[in-house]
Design a protein around this motif. Sequence first.
Motif, PDB file in Angstrom:
ATOM      1  N   TYR A 184       0.855  -1.024  -0.082  1.00 41.23           N
ATOM      2  CA  TYR A 184       0.401   0.056   0.297  1.00 41.23           C
ATOM      3  C   TYR A 184       0.705   1.166  -0.211  1.00 41.23           C
ATOM      4  O   TYR A 184       2.138   0.789   0.020  1.00 41.23           O
ATOM      5  CB  TYR A 184      -1.074   0.396   1.406  1.00 41.23           C
ATOM      6  N   PHE A 185       0.324   2.381   0.132  1.00 41.31           N
ATOM      7  CA  PHE A 185       0.696   3.869  -0.057  1.00 41.31           C
ATOM      8  C   PHE A 185       0.324   4.279   1.193  1.00 41.31           C
ATOM      9  O   PHE A 185      -0.503   3.625   1.770  1.00 41.31           O
ATOM     10  CB  PHE A 185       0.393   4.647  -0.974  1.00 41.31           C
ATOM     11  N   LEU A 186       1.179   4.692   1.559  1.00 42.34           N
ATOM     12  CA  LEU A 186       1.256   5.597   3.250  1.00 42.34           C
ATOM     13  C   LEU A 186       1.354   7.067   2.786  1.00 42.34           C
ATOM     14  O   LEU A 186       2.224   7.131   3.123  1.00 42.34           O
ATOM     15  CB  LEU A 186       2.337   5.237   3.508  1.00 42.34           C
ATOM     16  N   TYR A 187       0.082   7.606   4.062  1.00 39.97           N
ATOM     17  CA  TYR A 187       0.575   8.855   3.990  1.00 39.97           C
ATOM     18  C   TYR A 187       0.441   8.374   6.329  1.00 39.97           C
ATOM     19  O   TYR A 187      -0.156   8.140   6.655  1.00 39.97           O
ATOM     20  CB  TYR A 187      -1.230  10.339   4.151  1.00 39.97           C
ATOM     21  N   LEU A 188       1.681   9.560   6.918  1.00 39.25           N
ATOM     22  CA  LEU A 188       1.513   9.400   8.562  1.00 39.25           C
ATOM     23  C   LEU A 188       1.704  11.011   8.705  1.00 39.25           C
ATOM     24  O   LEU A 188       2.830  11.728   8.284  1.00 39.25           O
ATOM     25  CB  LEU A 188       2.889   8.363   8.486  1.00 39.25           C
ATOM     26  N   GLY A 189       0.865  11.203   9.115  1.00 41.43           N
ATOM     27  CA  GLY A 189       1.519  12.805   9.704  1.00 41.43           C
ATOM     28  C   GLY A 189       0.116  13.053  10.614  1.00 41.43           C
ATOM     29  O   GLY A 189      -1.294  12.717  10.742  1.00 41.43           O
ATOM     30  N   ARG A 190      -0.136  14.205  10.606  1.00 40.41           N
ATOM     31  CA  ARG A 190      -1.111  15.259  11.180  1.00 40.41           C
ATOM     32  C   ARG A 190      -2.251  15.085  10.237  1.00 40.41           C
ATOM     33  O   ARG A 190      -2.017  15.330   9.351  1.00 40.41           O
ATOM     34  CB  ARG A 190      -0.927  16.750  11.908  1.00 40.41           C
ATOM     35  N   VAL A 240      -5.983   4.111   9.674  1.00 37.55           N
ATOM     36  CA  VAL A 240      -5.441   2.931  10.622  1.00 37.55           C
ATOM     37  C   VAL A 240      -4.820   3.623  11.717  1.00 37.55           C
ATOM     38  O   VAL A 240      -4.219   3.111  12.442  1.00 37.55           O
ATOM     39  CB  VAL A 240      -3.707   2.747  10.157  1.00 37.55           C
ATOM     40  N   GLY A 241      -5.735   4.904  12.336  1.00 28.47           N
ATOM     41  CA  GLY A 241      -4.912   5.459  13.286  1.00 28.47           C
ATOM     42  C   GLY A 241      -3.119   6.260  13.708  1.00 28.47           C
ATOM     43  O   GLY A 241      -2.621   5.967  13.046  1.00 28.47           O
ATOM     44  N   PHE A 242      -3.773   6.683  14.738  1.00 26.08           N
ATOM     45  CA  PHE A 242      -2.255   7.143  15.204  1.00 26.08           C
ATOM     46  C   PHE A 242      -1.447   5.831  15.849  1.00 26.08           C
ATOM     47  O   PHE A 242      -1.734   4.894  16.034  1.00 26.08           O
ATOM     48  CB  PHE A 242      -2.592   8.034  16.873  1.00 26.08           C
ATOM     49  N   LYS A 243      -0.062   6.555  14.867  1.00 27.99           N
ATOM     50  CA  LYS A 243       1.289   5.064  14.927  1.00 27.99           C
ATOM     51  C   LYS A 243       2.155   5.918  15.558  1.00 27.99           C
ATOM     52  O   LYS A 243       2.480   6.610  15.648  1.00 27.99           O
ATOM     53  CB  LYS A 243       1.545   4.293  14.050  1.00 27.99           C
ATOM     54  N   GLU A 244       2.470   4.690  16.444  1.00 24.01           N
ATOM     55  CA  GLU A 244       4.427   5.331  17.024  1.00 24.01           C
ATOM     56  C   GLU A 244       4.970   3.792  17.414  1.00 24.01           C
ATOM     57  O   GLU A 244       4.121   3.123  17.719  1.00 24.01           O
ATOM     58  CB  GLU A 244       4.327   6.548  18.086  1.00 24.01           C
TER      59      GLU A 244
END
Length: 363
Positions: A184-190, A240-244
């Motif tokens: 998949y492609f991913l956007y990660l951030g605010r 997918v929600g917040f990830k850390e």
Amino acid sequence: MFQEAELLRGNGHEVYFFCTDKAPYHYDNYEYIKYFPRHTNKFLRFHQLFYNREAVEKFSRLLDVVKPDIVHEHTITFHLTPAILNECYKRKIPVVRTIHSFETVVEKNRGICLKSLFSKGILAFYDLMKYYNGTQYLIFPSKALAERGLQRNIPAEKIVTVYNFVKCSDYEAFQEGNGERGKYFLYLGRLAKEKGLYVLLDAWKQLPEEVELHIAGTGQEESNLKKSIRKNNLKNVKMVGFKEGDGLKREYAGCIASILPAIWFEPFGLTILESFCFKKPVIASNIGGIPEIIQHNQNGILIEPGNAQELKEAVLTLYNNPDITEKMGAKGKQTAEIIFTPQAHYEGLMKIYEKTEKNFIHK
């Protein structure tokens, strides 16, 4: 800031923190928590946004206890207030600042934002009180943001650029065996409008259903994004929600490439470097500090901000050409490991600290 502090400590420096008492802290049992002032509620303690007496008094006591050689300020606006810096000037302790972004009136074809006008009013008060005038150097994470500093009449001799850094070795456990093709492609951030997320969804409306997208993060647009996904029946888009921690690393490890489709000035783009550590190329807007990291068609693809058609074409290029994706990903990791390293950041800081102390002594 905390990564920078760990970097300094790892090189033998003593580092002390000063912030409000709002948990969580970087260290659970930090020895000097008793000096932290109460976190300011913008509505109940409005006057403290201009001058926080408690912060000034407690910072004064902390300075007398730890006696620092230099104070490095990261984002003290509104809660601590820059009035605390006067305590450094009184004690002849040199101060440097890192500028992470500029508070500006939001234009974006939506008129004037009252929240931004409110912020500008407070910042104008800080300027009137000359709280920052004693600062020796202002550190910017990109040349693009430094240029904005010049446009705001900050003296050129006070401006210096030190890029943010990433430690790729922190992700090694998740890189092993990561030669498989991502899914998949991913956007990660605010999750905010200025991040270009609706442009991202517009692009996905035009893409085949087998091209999947994960959106990771939280923010004020979360509910609206979910509604838009349902309304447009985008079955291949997953929030997918917040990830850390390990969850964040798994998202990077499992993607084809990451996407940063910002439509507003982006000071740097740390997620780009994180993506590079996993040998994942990045599709991102040609705006702000982003083109200082991404070399077009080398370690990623730059697109016109707000252009869903260009974004769609870039996604298809990487989706349909695994060999190109692999080459760009390898180049991205090389970029992170050669240019944006902890050592490069540390050496940049040391040059500034040494110049600061030297200039301060000869004043």
